[in-house]
Write an enzyme that holds these catalytic residues in place. Sequence first.
Site, PDB file in Angstrom:
ATOM      1  N   CYS A 168       0.838  -1.196   0.050  1.00  0.00           N
ATOM      2  CA  CYS A 168      -0.084   0.012  -0.268  1.00  0.00           C
ATOM      3  C   CYS A 168       0.929   1.409   0.029  1.00  0.00           C
ATOM      4  CB  CYS A 168      -1.036  -0.098   1.151  1.00  0.00           C
ATOM      5  SG  CYS A 168      -0.312  -0.246   2.622  1.00  0.00           S
ATOM      6  N   ASP A 341      -7.939   5.279  -1.949  1.00  0.00           N
ATOM      7  CA  ASP A 341      -7.210   4.144  -1.104  1.00  0.00           C
ATOM      8  C   ASP A 341      -6.831   3.138  -1.903  1.00  0.00           C
ATOM      9  OD1 ASP A 341      -7.180   2.123   0.444  1.00  0.00           O
ATOM     10  OD2 ASP A 341      -9.173   2.221   1.367  1.00  0.00           O
ATOM     11  N   HIS A 343      -6.121   0.099  -1.370  1.00  0.00           N
ATOM     12  CA  HIS A 343      -6.155  -1.218  -0.863  1.00  0.00           C
ATOM     13  C   HIS A 343      -7.586  -1.973  -1.501  1.00  0.00           C
ATOM     14  CE1 HIS A 343      -4.338   0.984   2.464  1.00  0.00           C
ATOM     15  NE2 HIS A 343      -3.984   0.052   2.749  1.00  0.00           N
TER      16      HIS A 343
END
EC number: 3.4.22.-
Length: 448
Positions: A168, A341, A343
């Site tokens: 990440c 994000d 993820h």
Amino acid sequence: MEVALAVGAEASRVSRRILQKIWDPEPINDRDSNEPVWCLGRSYKLAPETPSPVTTATSPVDGAIDAAPAPIATPGTTNRQAIDTPPDSLASSFDSSLAYDNRNQDSGWPPAFLDDFGSRIWMTYRTGFEPIPRSTDPKAASALSFTMRLKTSFGDQTGFSSDTGWGCMIRSGQSLLANALLISQLGRDWRRTTDPGAERNIVALFADDARAPYSLQNFVKHGAIACGKHPGEWFGPSATARCIQALADQHESSLRIYSTGDLPDVYEDSFLATARPDGETFHPTLILVCTRLGIDKINPVYEEALISTLQMEQSIGIAGGRPSSSHYFVGVQRQWLFYLDPHHPRPALQYRENPLNYTLEELDSCHTRRLRYLHVEDMDPSMLIGFLIQDEDDWDMWKSAVKHVQGKSIINVSRHDPARGMGGARAEAIDEVETLSDDDDVDTVLEQ
């Protein structure tokens, strides 16, 4: 005991993911508040500047949520957490693109802001690329998080064909670099709505293949050589900055990189030596500031200065700054920061010899208009902040902006580098306290 803890953490993680599948709120803008919302230094008005009737409606930064049954609360109240993304970035672990559908057409945000936000390049977890070999270093296995060791024990023993659970921070760093290249090459006013294919040459640089200069594979390769980071191990802000600098120095002629190492100090003589190596021509230069603004949370004295970084014209965003995971922050409204994000796993971005062969579907996988935000009080204190300085005027404006922020300054600009020619502080210092990846649902959040 360790196995029992891991099993319990996994069960807790699964249950929270199910909850988030059902409860996935998106912020709604209060049309009456007329509060500006910012995206990388650009301000957008939320409503026409006309007198508004007296209202008790709560602004988006006060927590208005689309179809959310949770009570609305203002920042600073005990209910604020209830209307934000649940702890540990639950949404960040979904293997689904549904969480990033475009449901904000009627959310009240200015269309120009959504177009700007949706034009930012968004790098995410990828799956199905050629396996990155596992390190043969005896220390490599112990460097992995327990969850990753558990995963690799039941998976392919030879390598990693996905960066889910450990990549990440690399993806956040890729996003930051990609948007710096995007702005320097296509301009700050470029939008996907007007020319969706113009970014192909830039996206191609980040394909999940060693032939792409800024691929995950090349970040991992340099991380192993220069930063002591093994494949499958979570990177920190400092290691990510060093990889960006090294890879750009090798491959990029149009963009220079100036990194502050593990201190928030920018030295004018060193910066100008990077941006103006011949003493005359100024080259667009990306400033990377690695910093830690507290122990386990951001010290309140730094909050205003941190928010202001996203309001500066030179802003390229913030990588990191989310407890137990890394995000890419690009916008702000009051004390709420909007982020992309990483993820969300996607199929690997294939390498194409001719970038013109990238399809719009492949380009679409690098963008979203789905908004998420986080209160500044909930950010992790370790982060990598980026600024793009394109010319001398930019440099002068940026120096003035960082000097005159409200609150305690988070960046120091000095004329001379006392360590120039003598070697600097250890660049790995910040990485020795890296935050755990969000797949490590342990309460300890000391790293970064």
